[in-house]
Structure formats: structure tokens, C-alpha cells
Write a protein that holds these residues in place. Structure first.
Motif, PDB file in Angstrom:
ATOM      1  N   GLN A 169       0.849  -1.180   0.000  1.00 16.27           N
ATOM      2  CA  GLN A 169       0.000   0.000   0.000  1.00 16.27           C
ATOM      3  C   GLN A 169       0.889   1.235   0.000  1.00 16.27           C
ATOM      4  OE1 GLN A 169      -2.681  -0.250   3.332  1.00 16.27           O
ATOM      5  NE2 GLN A 169      -3.837  -1.943   2.455  1.00 16.27           N
ATOM      6  N   GLY A 170       0.531   2.220  -0.783  1.00 15.15           N
ATOM      7  CA  GLY A 170       1.327   3.442  -0.849  1.00 15.15           C
ATOM      8  C   GLY A 170       2.410   3.359  -1.898  1.00 15.15           C
ATOM      9  N   ASP A 171       3.449   2.592  -1.628  1.00 13.12           N
ATOM     10  CA  ASP A 171       4.566   2.414  -2.556  1.00 13.12           C
ATOM     11  C   ASP A 171       4.691   0.946  -2.951  1.00 13.12           C
ATOM     12  OD1 ASP A 171       5.469   5.118  -2.658  1.00 13.12           O
ATOM     13  OD2 ASP A 171       6.459   4.851  -0.734  1.00 13.12           O
ATOM     14  N   PHE A 172       5.177   0.735  -4.172  1.00  8.36           N
ATOM     15  CA  PHE A 172       5.379  -0.633  -4.668  1.00  8.36           C
ATOM     16  C   PHE A 172       6.860  -0.991  -4.748  1.00  8.36           C
ATOM     17  CE2 PHE A 172       5.882  -3.767  -8.125  1.00  8.36           C
ATOM     18  CZ  PHE A 172       5.065  -4.776  -7.632  1.00  8.36           C
ATOM     19  N   TYR A 173       7.730   0.000  -4.789  1.00  7.99           N
ATOM     20  CA  TYR A 173       9.175  -0.199  -4.931  1.00  7.99           C
ATOM     21  C   TYR A 173       9.502  -0.985  -6.210  1.00  7.99           C
ATOM     22  CZ  TYR A 173       8.609   1.051  -0.043  1.00  7.99           C
ATOM     23  OH  TYR A 173       8.239   1.691   1.113  1.00  7.99           O
ATOM     24  N   PRO A 174       9.101  -0.450  -7.346  1.00 11.37           N
ATOM     25  CA  PRO A 174       9.206  -1.171  -8.620  1.00 11.37           C
ATOM     26  C   PRO A 174      10.609  -1.553  -9.047  1.00 11.37           C
ATOM     27  CG  PRO A 174       8.787   1.153  -9.004  1.00 11.37           C
ATOM     28  CD  PRO A 174       8.615   0.921  -7.535  1.00 11.37           C
ATOM     29  N   ASN A 175      11.617  -0.804  -8.606  1.00 14.59           N
ATOM     30  CA  ASN A 175      12.982  -1.069  -9.056  1.00 14.59           C
ATOM     31  C   ASN A 175      13.777  -1.965  -8.113  1.00 14.59           C
ATOM     32  OD1 ASN A 175      12.799   0.607 -11.429  1.00 14.59           O
ATOM     33  ND2 ASN A 175      12.888   2.376 -10.078  1.00 14.59           N
ATOM     34  N   GLN A 176      13.168  -2.365  -7.019  1.00 11.57           N
ATOM     35  CA  GLN A 176      13.863  -3.252  -6.099  1.00 11.57           C
ATOM     36  C   GLN A 176      13.938  -4.668  -6.669  1.00 11.57           C
ATOM     37  OE1 GLN A 176      12.407  -3.370  -2.089  1.00 11.57           O
ATOM     38  NE2 GLN A 176      13.067  -1.278  -1.617  1.00 11.57           N
ATOM     39  N   ALA A 177      14.997  -5.380  -6.317  1.00 11.38           N
ATOM     40  CA  ALA A 177      15.151  -6.763  -6.753  1.00 11.38           C
ATOM     41  C   ALA A 177      14.196  -7.664  -5.981  1.00 11.38           C
ATOM     42  CB  ALA A 177      16.586  -7.225  -6.542  1.00 11.38           C
ATOM     43  N   VAL A 178      13.709  -8.678  -6.648  1.00  6.53           N
ATOM     44  CA  VAL A 178      12.807  -9.652  -6.031  1.00  6.53           C
ATOM     45  C   VAL A 178      13.633 -10.770  -5.415  1.00  6.53           C
ATOM     46  CG1 VAL A 178      10.880 -11.234  -6.415  1.00  6.53           C
ATOM     47  CG2 VAL A 178      11.062  -9.136  -7.755  1.00  6.53           C
ATOM     48  N   THR A 179      13.372 -11.103  -4.164  1.00  6.60           N
ATOM     49  CA  THR A 179      14.083 -12.203  -3.525  1.00  6.60           C
ATOM     50  C   THR A 179      13.372 -13.520  -3.831  1.00  6.60           C
ATOM     51  OG1 THR A 179      12.819 -12.130  -1.452  1.00  6.60           O
ATOM     52  CG2 THR A 179      14.757 -10.669  -1.645  1.00  6.60           C
ATOM     53  N   ARG A 180      14.057 -14.612  -3.566  1.00  6.72           N
ATOM     54  CA  ARG A 180      13.470 -15.933  -3.815  1.00  6.72           C
ATOM     55  C   ARG A 180      12.229 -16.152  -2.940  1.00  6.72           C
ATOM     56  NH1 ARG A 180      16.281 -20.010  -6.055  1.00  6.72           N
ATOM     57  NH2 ARG A 180      15.934 -21.499  -4.350  1.00  6.72           N
ATOM     58  N   ALA A 181      12.286 -15.666  -1.712  1.00  2.72           N
ATOM     59  CA  ALA A 181      11.135 -15.798  -0.817  1.00  2.72           C
ATOM     60  C   ALA A 181       9.949 -14.996  -1.336  1.00  2.72           C
ATOM     61  CB  ALA A 181      11.506 -15.337   0.591  1.00  2.72           C
ATOM     62  N   GLN A 182      10.202 -13.778  -1.781  1.00  2.54           N
ATOM     63  CA  GLN A 182       9.132 -12.924  -2.296  1.00  2.54           C
ATOM     64  C   GLN A 182       8.495 -13.523  -3.540  1.00  2.54           C
ATOM     65  OE1 GLN A 182      11.371  -9.329  -2.780  1.00  2.54           O
ATOM     66  NE2 GLN A 182      10.879  -8.543  -0.741  1.00  2.54           N
ATOM     67  N   LEU A 183       9.317 -14.045  -4.441  1.00  2.00           N
ATOM     68  CA  LEU A 183       8.768 -14.629  -5.665  1.00  2.00           C
ATOM     69  C   LEU A 183       7.895 -15.834  -5.337  1.00  2.00           C
ATOM     70  CD1 LEU A 183       8.604 -14.490  -8.709  1.00  2.00           C
ATOM     71  CD2 LEU A 183      10.633 -15.957  -8.852  1.00  2.00           C
ATOM     72  N   ALA A 184       8.312 -16.625  -4.358  1.00  2.00           N
ATOM     73  CA  ALA A 184       7.508 -17.771  -3.943  1.00  2.00           C
ATOM     74  C   ALA A 184       6.128 -17.315  -3.478  1.00  2.00           C
ATOM     75  CB  ALA A 184       8.219 -18.538  -2.829  1.00  2.00           C
ATOM     76  N   ALA A 185       6.091 -16.248  -2.695  1.00  2.00           N
ATOM     77  CA  ALA A 185       4.817 -15.739  -2.187  1.00  2.00           C
ATOM     78  C   ALA A 185       3.952 -15.190  -3.311  1.00  2.00           C
ATOM     79  CB  ALA A 185       5.078 -14.655  -1.142  1.00  2.00           C
ATOM     80  N   PHE A 186       4.559 -14.460  -4.243  1.00  2.00           N
ATOM     81  CA  PHE A 186       3.803 -13.897  -5.361  1.00  2.00           C
ATOM     82  C   PHE A 186       3.199 -14.998  -6.227  1.00  2.00           C
ATOM     83  CE2 PHE A 186       6.200  -9.857  -4.696  1.00  2.00           C
ATOM     84  CZ  PHE A 186       5.109  -9.001  -4.684  1.00  2.00           C
ATOM     85  N   ILE A 187       3.969 -16.032  -6.495  1.00  2.00           N
ATOM     86  CA  ILE A 187       3.460 -17.119  -7.336  1.00  2.00           C
ATOM     87  C   ILE A 187       2.361 -17.895  -6.614  1.00  2.00           C
ATOM     88  CG2 ILE A 187       4.050 -19.313  -8.444  1.00  2.00           C
ATOM     89  CD1 ILE A 187       6.768 -18.134  -9.101  1.00  2.00           C
ATOM     90  N   GLU A 188       2.538 -18.133  -5.324  1.00  2.00           N
ATOM     91  CA  GLU A 188       1.502 -18.836  -4.571  1.00  2.00           C
ATOM     92  C   GLU A 188       0.189 -18.052  -4.601  1.00  2.00           C
ATOM     93  OE1 GLU A 188       0.899 -20.801  -0.161  1.00  2.00           O
ATOM     94  OE2 GLU A 188       1.762 -18.800  -0.301  1.00  2.00           O
ATOM     95  N   ARG A 189       0.258 -16.750  -4.381  1.00  2.00           N
ATOM     96  CA  ARG A 189      -0.959 -15.928  -4.410  1.00  2.00           C
ATOM     97  C   ARG A 189      -1.591 -15.936  -5.802  1.00  2.00           C
ATOM     98  NH1 ARG A 189       2.053 -10.863  -1.674  1.00  2.00           N
ATOM     99  NH2 ARG A 189       2.462 -11.787   0.388  1.00  2.00           N
ATOM    100  N   THR A 190      -0.750 -15.921  -6.825  1.00  2.00           N
ATOM    101  CA  THR A 190      -1.269 -15.936  -8.194  1.00  2.00           C
ATOM    102  C   THR A 190      -2.010 -17.228  -8.482  1.00  2.00           C
ATOM    103  OG1 THR A 190       0.540 -14.509  -8.959  1.00  2.00           O
ATOM    104  CG2 THR A 190      -0.646 -15.756 -10.628  1.00  2.00           C
ATOM    105  N   ILE A 191      -1.421 -18.348  -8.115  1.00  2.00           N
ATOM    106  CA  ILE A 191      -2.076 -19.638  -8.355  1.00  2.00           C
ATOM    107  C   ILE A 191      -3.338 -19.764  -7.508  1.00  2.00           C
ATOM    108  CG2 ILE A 191      -1.826 -22.143  -8.151  1.00  2.00           C
ATOM    109  CD1 ILE A 191       1.097 -21.811  -8.902  1.00  2.00           C
ATOM    110  N   ASP A 192      -3.292 -19.282  -6.276  1.00  2.00           N
ATOM    111  CA  ASP A 192      -4.494 -19.285  -5.431  1.00  2.00           C
ATOM    112  C   ASP A 192      -5.634 -18.541  -6.126  1.00  2.00           C
ATOM    113  OD1 ASP A 192      -3.529 -20.746  -3.306  1.00  2.00           O
ATOM    114  OD2 ASP A 192      -2.899 -18.998  -2.140  1.00  2.00           O
TER     115      ASP A 192
END
Length: 209
Positions: A169-192
Motif C-alpha cells: 500500500q502506498g509504494d510498490f518499490y518497482p525497481n527493487q530486486a525480487v528475492t526468492r522468498a518474495q517470488l515464492a509468495a507472489f506465485i503462490e498468491r497468483t495460483i491461489d
């Protein structure tokens, strides 16, 4: 020797009570970590894997090449029926070549001269990949203070926000690198989310998700 049997029984009860109910797959992913369930679920479904030393390296940034393989695994794409892409910086001997080629054929990646496989995947790049790969759509978008409307990633990021795939909320931090943990969470939410929508796709058929 009744007291010995009682003592032994008490010791067993105490030991059982202190045993973990769900041991972690990786020695650096604790059951108390916020990304634990995401990592475990994606590993179980052969989307993610760890390293030979038994670690997952959750805080390590994901490279663009690694992300290609992870997304290809999530999509269950055919890595054999591929069309060689134009990338001059991705050799056929590259471990991630088939995944990169397959996703490029699907239009997830633009078939240009360079792919930059070793560069860290940024959050805005991830947003585009998820939207294109999973064909995400929403009736509206969520805006972020650090993602101006003129940004090429504006709509992609907005769709993730609208679908609840990102909780920022507020900021997305678009230029930050994605960590392996973060990508796992994003993919899980997407599949859900895909399993709950009205489209019939491969994720609806997955058992024990």
C-alpha cells in the motif's frame, strides 16, 4: 521399578510435545518465517527447488534466468517444443535456455537481442511476467505513489494490486530486486487466485494444493 516406567512415560510425553509438527525442507527456512508455507507448497509441486547444500537462500535476489525456469515450472510449459529466440546472451548450454525460449514463444518475454539472464529481476519486471504468463485481468487497477501513470509497468503493477497478489500500500518499490522468498509468495498468491476464478486451467486440476 514402577517409578522408572512412570519416568520413562513422562519423558516420552515431553519429547513428543516438543517435536515440530511440520519440519522445514530447507535448513535456512524456519517454520516461523512468513514465507515458509509458500516455499514448501511450491517445492511440493515442483515449481521451486533449493541448493545442493540443503539451503533455499530465501533472501537472495532472483535472476531473470532463474525466474524464467520458475515461471515455466508453474505453467507446466513444454520445454522441448521451443523456437530458438534471438537473444545473443543466452547460449543453448545455459541451464535456463529451454524455459527462456518457451516463455518467449508464449509472449511472456519480448524476443529481442538481449535477455540479460544474470541481472536481478525487479519488482516491475516480475509484475509484467506474472500478468503475461498467467493472463491476469482485473476490472480496475490499484495505483502506487512510486509508479507514475507514464511508466510501462503502471498497468501490470496495478493489476497485481487489484487482484491482491501484492499487498503493498502506498509504494510498490518497482525497481527493487525480487528475492526468492518474495517470488515464492507472489506465485503462490497468483495460483491461489487462478484456482478461484471462473477460468478452467491447469491449476484447477492440481490436487492437494
Amino acid at each position: 521399578m514402577q517409578w522408572k516406567r512412570i519416568a520413562l512415560l513422562t519423558l516420552c510425553i515431553v519429547s513428543l510435545g516438543t517435536m515440530p509438527t511440520n519440519a522445514a525442507t530447507f535448513k535456512d527456512v524456519n517454520t516461523q518465517h512468513w514465507y515458509y508455507s509458500s516455499v514448501e507448497r511450491l517445492v511440493k509441486h515442483n515449481i521451486l527447488s533449493g541448493y545442493e547444500d540443503g539451503t533455499f537462500k530465501p533472501q537472495q535476489p532472483v535472476t531473470r534466468a532463474q525466474a524464467a525456469t520458475i515461471i515455466a515450472n508453474a505453467l507446466r510449459v513444454n520445454k522441448e517444443a521451443i523456437v530458438p529466440p534471438r537473444f545473443t546472451d543466452v547460449a543453448k548450454t545455459n541451464t535456463h535456455y529451454e524455459a527462456i525460449a518457451a516463455l518467449t514463444k508464449l509472449g511472456v518475454f519480448q524476443n529481442s537481442e538481449q535477455f540479460f539472464p544474470q541481472q536481478s529481476l525487479t519488482r516491475k519486471q516480475m509484475a509484467k511476467i506474472l500478468v503475461e504468463a498467467f493472463k491476469l485481468k482485473s476490472s480496475g487497477i490499484v495505483t502506487y505513489a512510486d509508479v507514475p501513470p507514464k511508466s510501462w509497468a503502471y498497468e501490470y503493477i496495478g493489476i497485481l494490486g487489484a487482484l491482491g497478489i501484492t499487498t503493498n500500500q502506498g509504494d510498490f518499490y518497482p525497481n527493487q530486486a525480487v528475492t526468492r522468498a518474495q517470488l515464492a509468495a507472489f506465485i503462490e498468491r497468483t495460483i491461489d487466485m487462478k484456482r478461484k476464478d471462473n477460468d478452467n486451467d491447469i491449476w484447477d486440476t492440481w490436487k492437494n494444493w
